[in-house]
Scaffold this motif. Structure first.
Motif, PDB file in Angstrom:
ATOM      1  N   ALA A   1       1.069  -1.104  -0.122  1.00  0.00           N
ATOM      2  CA  ALA A   1      -0.249  -0.213  -0.071  1.00  0.00           C
ATOM      3  C   ALA A   1       1.021   1.362   0.089  1.00  0.00           C
ATOM      4  O   ALA A   1       0.849   1.980  -0.335  1.00  0.00           O
ATOM      5  CB  ALA A   1      -0.920   0.171   1.344  1.00  0.00           C
ATOM      6  N   LYS A   2       1.611   1.800   0.617  1.00  0.00           N
ATOM      7  CA  LYS A   2       3.200   2.484   0.725  1.00  0.00           C
ATOM      8  C   LYS A   2       3.614   2.809  -0.583  1.00  0.00           C
ATOM      9  O   LYS A   2       3.497   3.972  -0.666  1.00  0.00           O
ATOM     10  CB  LYS A   2       3.767   1.934   1.852  1.00  0.00           C
ATOM     11  N   LEU A   3       3.670   1.744  -1.622  1.00  0.00           N
ATOM     12  CA  LEU A   3       3.946   2.352  -2.861  1.00  0.00           C
ATOM     13  C   LEU A   3       3.465   3.000  -3.916  1.00  0.00           C
ATOM     14  O   LEU A   3       3.545   3.572  -5.037  1.00  0.00           O
ATOM     15  CB  LEU A   3       4.011   1.051  -3.965  1.00  0.00           C
ATOM     16  N   TYR A   4       2.037   3.241  -3.356  1.00  0.00           N
ATOM     17  CA  TYR A   4       1.347   4.196  -3.406  1.00  0.00           C
ATOM     18  C   TYR A   4       1.190   5.702  -3.509  1.00  0.00           C
ATOM     19  O   TYR A   4       0.618   6.806  -4.079  1.00  0.00           O
ATOM     20  CB  TYR A   4      -0.898   4.048  -3.404  1.00  0.00           C
ATOM     21  N   ASP A   5       2.142   5.870  -2.566  1.00  0.00           N
ATOM     22  CA  ASP A   5       2.481   7.566  -2.720  1.00  0.00           C
ATOM     23  C   ASP A   5       3.830   7.956  -3.451  1.00  0.00           C
ATOM     24  O   ASP A   5       3.792   8.781  -3.479  1.00  0.00           O
ATOM     25  CB  ASP A   5       3.423   7.206  -1.099  1.00  0.00           C
TER      26      ASP A   5
ATOM     27  N   ILE B   1      -5.472   1.926  -0.965  1.00  0.00           N
ATOM     28  CA  ILE B   1      -4.576   2.323  -2.062  1.00  0.00           C
ATOM     29  C   ILE B   1      -5.903   2.904  -3.015  1.00  0.00           C
ATOM     30  O   ILE B   1      -5.432   3.718  -3.835  1.00  0.00           O
ATOM     31  CB  ILE B   1      -3.894   0.673  -2.980  1.00  0.00           C
ATOM     32  N   LEU B   2      -6.909   2.377  -3.447  1.00  0.00           N
ATOM     33  CA  LEU B   2      -8.156   3.236  -3.910  1.00  0.00           C
ATOM     34  C   LEU B   2      -8.679   4.446  -3.937  1.00  0.00           C
ATOM     35  O   LEU B   2      -8.437   5.335  -5.337  1.00  0.00           O
ATOM     36  CB  LEU B   2      -9.268   2.014  -3.682  1.00  0.00           C
TER      37      LEU B   2
ATOM     38  N   ILE C   1      -7.305   7.168  -7.426  1.00  0.00           N
ATOM     39  CA  ILE C   1      -8.759   7.789  -8.150  1.00  0.00           C
ATOM     40  C   ILE C   1      -7.720   9.707  -8.310  1.00  0.00           C
ATOM     41  O   ILE C   1      -7.883  10.045  -8.720  1.00  0.00           O
ATOM     42  CB  ILE C   1     -10.102   7.753  -6.920  1.00  0.00           C
ATOM     43  N   ALA C   2      -7.023  10.088  -6.713  1.00  0.00           N
ATOM     44  CA  ALA C   2      -6.760  10.746  -6.948  1.00  0.00           C
ATOM     45  C   ALA C   2      -5.526  11.658  -7.829  1.00  0.00           C
ATOM     46  O   ALA C   2      -5.388  12.560  -8.074  1.00  0.00           O
ATOM     47  CB  ALA C   2      -6.118  11.213  -5.640  1.00  0.00           C
ATOM     48  N   ARG C   3      -4.524  10.197  -8.214  1.00  0.00           N
ATOM     49  CA  ARG C   3      -3.903  10.074  -9.133  1.00  0.00           C
ATOM     50  C   ARG C   3      -4.524   9.885 -10.677  1.00  0.00           C
ATOM     51  O   ARG C   3      -3.794   9.709 -12.279  1.00  0.00           O
ATOM     52  CB  ARG C   3      -2.882   9.289  -9.287  1.00  0.00           C
ATOM     53  N   ARG C   4      -5.881  10.347 -11.294  1.00  0.00           N
ATOM     54  CA  ARG C   4      -6.494  10.058 -12.118  1.00  0.00           C
ATOM     55  C   ARG C   4      -6.294  10.592 -13.971  1.00  0.00           C
ATOM     56  O   ARG C   4      -6.456  10.303 -14.959  1.00  0.00           O
ATOM     57  CB  ARG C   4      -7.983   9.304 -12.896  1.00  0.00           C
ATOM     58  N   GLY C   5      -5.886  12.212 -13.175  1.00  0.00           N
ATOM     59  CA  GLY C   5      -5.454  12.691 -14.085  1.00  0.00           C
ATOM     60  C   GLY C   5      -4.201  13.682 -14.187  1.00  0.00           C
ATOM     61  O   GLY C   5      -3.864  14.396 -14.523  1.00  0.00           O
TER      62      GLY C   5
ATOM     63  N   ASP D   1     -13.093   2.086 -13.848  1.00  0.00           N
ATOM     64  CA  ASP D   1     -14.658   1.718 -13.601  1.00  0.00           C
ATOM     65  C   ASP D   1     -14.247   0.146 -12.901  1.00  0.00           C
ATOM     66  O   ASP D   1     -14.659  -0.537 -12.409  1.00  0.00           O
ATOM     67  CB  ASP D   1     -15.565   1.857 -15.006  1.00  0.00           C
ATOM     68  N   ASP D   2     -13.207  -0.117 -13.629  1.00  0.00           N
ATOM     69  CA  ASP D   2     -12.620  -2.173 -13.771  1.00  0.00           C
ATOM     70  C   ASP D   2     -12.471  -2.281 -12.036  1.00  0.00           C
ATOM     71  O   ASP D   2     -12.972  -2.588 -11.675  1.00  0.00           O
ATOM     72  CB  ASP D   2     -12.107  -2.766 -14.782  1.00  0.00           C
ATOM     73  N   ARG D   3     -10.960  -1.008 -11.686  1.00  0.00           N
ATOM     74  CA  ARG D   3     -11.024  -0.906  -9.923  1.00  0.00           C
ATOM     75  C   ARG D   3     -12.049  -0.752  -9.393  1.00  0.00           C
ATOM     76  O   ARG D   3     -12.131  -1.746  -8.258  1.00  0.00           O
ATOM     77  CB  ARG D   3      -9.842   0.095 -10.220  1.00  0.00           C
ATOM     78  N   LEU D   4     -12.868   0.264  -9.123  1.00  0.00           N
ATOM     79  CA  LEU D   4     -14.179   0.136  -8.749  1.00  0.00           C
ATOM     80  C   LEU D   4     -15.139  -0.687  -8.496  1.00  0.00           C
ATOM     81  O   LEU D   4     -15.730  -1.279  -7.732  1.00  0.00           O
ATOM     82  CB  LEU D   4     -15.044   1.503  -9.569  1.00  0.00           C
ATOM     83  N   PHE D   5     -14.956  -1.858  -9.957  1.00  0.00           N
ATOM     84  CA  PHE D   5     -16.172  -2.867 -10.181  1.00  0.00           C
ATOM     85  C   PHE D   5     -15.517  -3.876  -9.161  1.00  0.00           C
ATOM     86  O   PHE D   5     -16.318  -4.394  -7.985  1.00  0.00           O
ATOM     87  CB  PHE D   5     -15.768  -3.619 -11.706  1.00  0.00           C
TER      88      PHE D   5
END
Length: 667
Positions: free
Chosen positions: A323-327, A363-364, A368-372, A395-399
Motif C-alpha cells: 500500500a505504501k507504494l501508492y505514495d 490504495i483506491l 483515484i486522486a492520480r487519475r488526471g 471503472d474496472d478497479r471500482l468494480f
C-alpha cells in the motif's frame, strides 16, 4: 589466353555492376546536388503509371544527422510537361530519396518508386565533398533495416539483398569521411558493418568500441548505445563490464547507469526476498522523484520495477509495504498493481476478504486522486484515447472494490464508490448492476431501485432477477395489471441501443449447411435432423471449462423462458470439447446451478477420439475454435452465427430473439 582474358573482363564488369547503386538519380537537378544550392526534383511521367495524372506529389525521404525525415511536397507541371518541386535541404542533408504518387501517401491511387529500385541521390558540400552520412544514407536507403525509421514505407516489396562487397565499400567510405564521429551514428553504422563483414563483424565491433572508450569526452547517451549493443547484440560479457565501469565512473546517476542497474535486478528470481531486495536497492539509488524532474524514455523501467516489487510484496503478504507504494506510483502503474494483485486475489480467492478489503481501501483513494496525471499519454496517439482508457480502467478497479464491499455487506461504502463510476460504468455491466441492486436492497433504499432498473434496461444490461424485480415494481404500481409491461419495457431501451442491436444481428447472418448429426441428450436419448424439422433451433456450443460460456447461462435461461411455450422454437445447450466423463460433468453442473436447459452432448470424433465431431465440422464457418458460439438453424441450414459473450444476459436474449423473430417472418 583469349578465354582467360574474356573471363577476367567479365569478372571486372560484374564487380563494377555490383558496386553500382540500383536507384535512379536522374530525377534530381543538378546532377550532382549540393547542400548550398537549389535542389529540385524534375519528374517526367511519360510512359509511367502517373502519365495522365493531373495532381502528382513527391514523398521525400531525407537522411539528415544519420536519421530519416519524411515530408511530402506538391509538384507543379511546367510547359514542357515535367513535374517540378524544390527540395528543402539543410547543411546536414546527406541523401535524398523520392517517390511519386497520386492520392494520399498511405493509400495512393497511383505510385511510382521506380519499381522498387528507387529514385535517390547523395549530396555534397560547397567544395564537392560528400556530406557526412552520404554513404551510410545510400546503404540505409537500399537496406531499410540499417537505420530503420520511415524509409520502410518507401518500398512496396522487400528490397533485394545487396552484395557484401558493395556494402563494405560504403562502410569504408563513410568511416573515412566521418572519422571519429562514428560514435554519433553508431547503431546504423554497426548494422551496415554487420552486413558487410559477416563472420568478421564481432571482432571488428569490439575493437571499434574499445577504441571509442579511449576517447575522453564520451557522452552518457553514446555510452548507453555502446552498452546496449555490447550486451544485447554482441553478448560480450567482458566488453559489457568495461563499458559499465566507464559509465559508473563518469555518470553514476545518469540514464545509462539507471538502465544497467535495472538490467541487474532479479525480477525473474524465484526467491521473493532477493527480488524485493534488488528492487528496493534500485529505487534507493535511482528514486522515481529524481527521474520525474528530468524524464526521458525510461518510464518503462519504473513501471516494471514497481510492478515487480508490488507483486512480490503482495505475494509475500507484506500488505503495508504494498500500500505504501501508492505514495510514489503514477495512475498507470497503480492501476496495473491493483489489477494484477487485488482483482486476481479476489477472483481466485487467494487472500481473505477482510484482509483484501483493508489493502484495497488503503490504495483506491490514492489511485483515484492520480487519475488526471496523464501517465497513459505515451500509450496512445491522442489525449482523448488516453483519457478514455483511464476512465475504463478506473471503472474496472471500482468494480472489484464494490464487489468486495458487497460481499462484506459494507453497503454504505459500496454505494459511495458506485457513485464514482462513469455513466457507462454505472449501468453498462449486468454483473455490477446486479451488485448495485443488492446494495440498494441492503440499504433499504427502495426509492433508488426503479431508477436503477430503468437505467439498466436503457443500457440493456439486466440479469433475470432484475427483470423479475422490475416486473414486480411495475405490477405493484399498476394495481396488479401486467398487460402494458412489455410495451413499457421496450420503451425503456434507447433508440441507439436498438439500432446497434439490429446492426449487430444483421452482420452475423450466414447460410451454411448444418452437418448431419446424432446427438445424445441428458437423458440418454438421441436426436437427429428430423427432430428439428419445421423448427427454428438455437444451439449454444459450450463447455464446463469455459468461463464465458458459464457467464452467458443467465442470458440463455432468459431466452429459454421466453420461448418455452413456442412449439416452433427450440433451444439446446450443446457441450463440446470436454474430457473425461463429460456427460456427468455437464448434467451435474447445469442441474446443480438450477438452470432449466435442454442439454446435448457433442459426438466423439472416431478419428481423433475428441468430443467435438459436430463443432469441428462447423469451424470453417466460425473461422476459429473459440466458444461460446451460438448458431440458429432453420430448414437444415445454419442461418445465424455469433461468438463470445458481451456480459449482459438481457443483451444476449435480445440478440437471439431478434434473429429468431426475423427468421420467423421470412416468407
Amino acid at each position: 589466353m583469349k578465354k582467360q582474358t574474356i573471363f577476367l573482363v567479365l569478372l571486372f564488369v560484374q564487380a563494377v555492376l555490383y558496386a553500382q547503386p540500383r536507384f535512379d538519380s536522374t530525377v534530381f537537378k543538378p546532377t550532382k546536388p549540393t547542400t548550398t544550392a537549389l535542389v529540385q526534383v524534375v519528374y517526367d511521367a511519360k510512359d509511367k503509371d502517373l502519365e495522365f495524372s493531373d495532381d502528382i506529389q513527391a514523398a521525400l525521404y531525407l537522411f539528415e544527422d544519420y536519421a530519416w525525415r519524411q515530408i511530402s511536397v506538391p509538384l507543379q507541371k511546367n510547359a514542357a510537361g515535367l513535374w517540378i518541386a524544390t527540395v528543402p535541404v539543410k547543411a546536414t542533408t546527406a541523401f535524398i530519396a523520392a517517390k511519386f504518387y497520386q492520392g494520399t501517401l498511405d493509400h495512393p491511387d497511383l505510385l511510382d518508386n521506380n519499381q522498387d529500385q528507387g529514385y535517390a541521390v547523395s549530396l555534397s558540400d560547397a567544395k564537392g565533398k560528400a556530406v557526412p552520412g552520404a554513404y551510410l544514407g545510400e546503404a540505409a536507403f537500399q537496406v531499410p533495416t540499417i537505420a530503420g525509421g520511415g524509409i520502410f514505407s518507401y518500398y512496396t516489396n522487400q528490397p533485394k539483398v545487396l552484395p557484401a562487397n558493395y556494402l563494405k565499400s560504403l562502410a569504408e567510405h563513410e568511416y573515412a569521411l566521418s572519422g571519429k564521429q562514428y560514435l554519433s551514428y553508431f547503431q546504423p553504422f554497426m548494422s551496415l558493418q554487420k552486413l558487410a563483414l559477416g563472420d568478421a563483424f564481432p571482432a571488428y565491433a569490439k575493437k571499434l568500441i574499445v577504441d571509442g572508450l579511449k576517447q575522453k569526452d564520451v557522452s552518457d547517451q553514446v555510452l548507453n548505445q555502446l552498452y546496449s549493443f555490447s550486451s544485447s547484440r554482441l553478448q560480450d560479457k567482458e566488453l559489457t563490464q568495461l563499458i559499465e565501469k566507464r559509465v559508473n565512473n563518469d555518470f553514476p546517476s545518469g540514464a545509462t547507469a539507471r538502465f544497467i542497474a535495472y538490467s541487474n535486478t532479479l525480477g525473474s528470481s524465484p526467491d521473493k526476498a532477493a527480488v524485493i531486495a534488488s528492487y528496493e536497492d534500485f529505487l534507493r539509488r535511482f528514486p522515481v522523484q529524481q527521474w520525474r524532474q528530468h524524464p526521458n524514455g525510461q518510464g518503462f523501467i519504473y513501471y516494471t520495477v514497481y510492478r515487480g516489487l508490488g507483486t512480490a510484496y503482495f505475494e509475500s503478504k507484506q500488505f503495508d509495504k504494498f500500500a505504501k507504494l501508492y505514495d510514489e506510483v503514477d495512475f498507470r502503474t497503480g492501476n496495473e498493481l491493483m489489477r494484477w494483485n487485488i482483482m486476481r486475489a479476489y477472483m481466485f480467492k487467494m487472500v481473505g476478504k477482510d484482509s483484501l478489503y483493508q489493502v484495497s481501501e488503503a490504495i483506491l483513494p490514492k489511485l483515484i486522486a492520480r487519475r488526471g496525471d496523464n501517465s497513459y499519454k505515451e500509450d496512445f496517439d491522442h489525449r482523448a484515447q488516453a483519457d478514455s482508457n483511464v476512465v475504463k480502467n478506473l471503472d474496472d478497479r471500482l468494480f472489484t472494490h464494490i464487489s468486495l464491499l458487497n460481499d462484506l455487506k459494507k453497503y454504505v461504502e459500496a454505494r459511495k464508490y458506485f457513485l464514482l463510476l462513469s455513466e457507462d460504468g454505472k449501468y453498462n455491466n449486468a454483473e455490477l448492476n446486479e451488485i448495485n441492486l443488492r446494495v440498494l436492497e441492503g440499504l433499504g433504499d427502495d426509492k433508488q431501485l426503479l431508477p436503477l432498473l430503468e437505467m439498466t434496461a436503457k443500457y440493456n444490461a439486466m440479469t433475470p432477477r432484475m427483470f423479475d424485480k422490475l416486473r414486480a415494481i411495475y405490477v405493484k404500481e399498476h394495481a396488479g395489471d401486467e398487460s402494458g409491461y412489455q410495451i413499457y419495457l421496450a420503451g425503456l431501451k434507447s433508440n441507439e441501443e436498438k439500432a446497434a442491436m439490429k446492426a449487430y444481428v444483421d452482420h452475423h447472418w450466414v447460410n451454411h449447411p448444418m452437418p448431419d448429426f446424432r446427438l445424445e441428450t441428458a437423458d440418454g436419448l438421441f436426436i437427429t435432423p428430423e427432430d428439428w424439422k419445421d423448427k427454428i433451433v438455437v444451439v449454444d456450443f459450450w463447455a464446463t471449462w469455459c468461463r464465458p460460456c458459464i457467464m452467458a447461462f443467465p442470458g440463455m435461461q432468459l431466452l429459454v423462458d421466453k420461448y418455452a411455450r413456442d412449439s416452433h422454437v427450440a433451444v439446446y445447450m450443446l457441450g463440446t470439447m470436454q474430457t473425461g466423463d463429460y456427460r456427468s460433468k455437464s448434467v451435474n453442473y447445469v442441474r446443480g446451478e438450477g438452470f432449466r436447459f435442454n442439454l446435448l452432448h457433442d459426438s466423439v470424433n472416431p478419428k481423433t477420439n475428441e468430443q467435438d465431431l459436430v463443432f469441428k465440422q462447423l469451424v470453417p464457418l466460425f473461422g476459429d475454435s473459440s466458444i461460446p458460439r451460438k448458431i440458429i438453424v432453420k430448414d437444415g441450414r445454419v442461418r445465424y452465427c455469433s461468438g463470445g459473450y458481451s456480459g449482459s444476459p438481457s443483451k444476449l436474449m435480445d440478440e437471439l430473439s431478434l434473429a429468431i423473430e426475423t427468421l420467423k417472418n421470412e416468407k
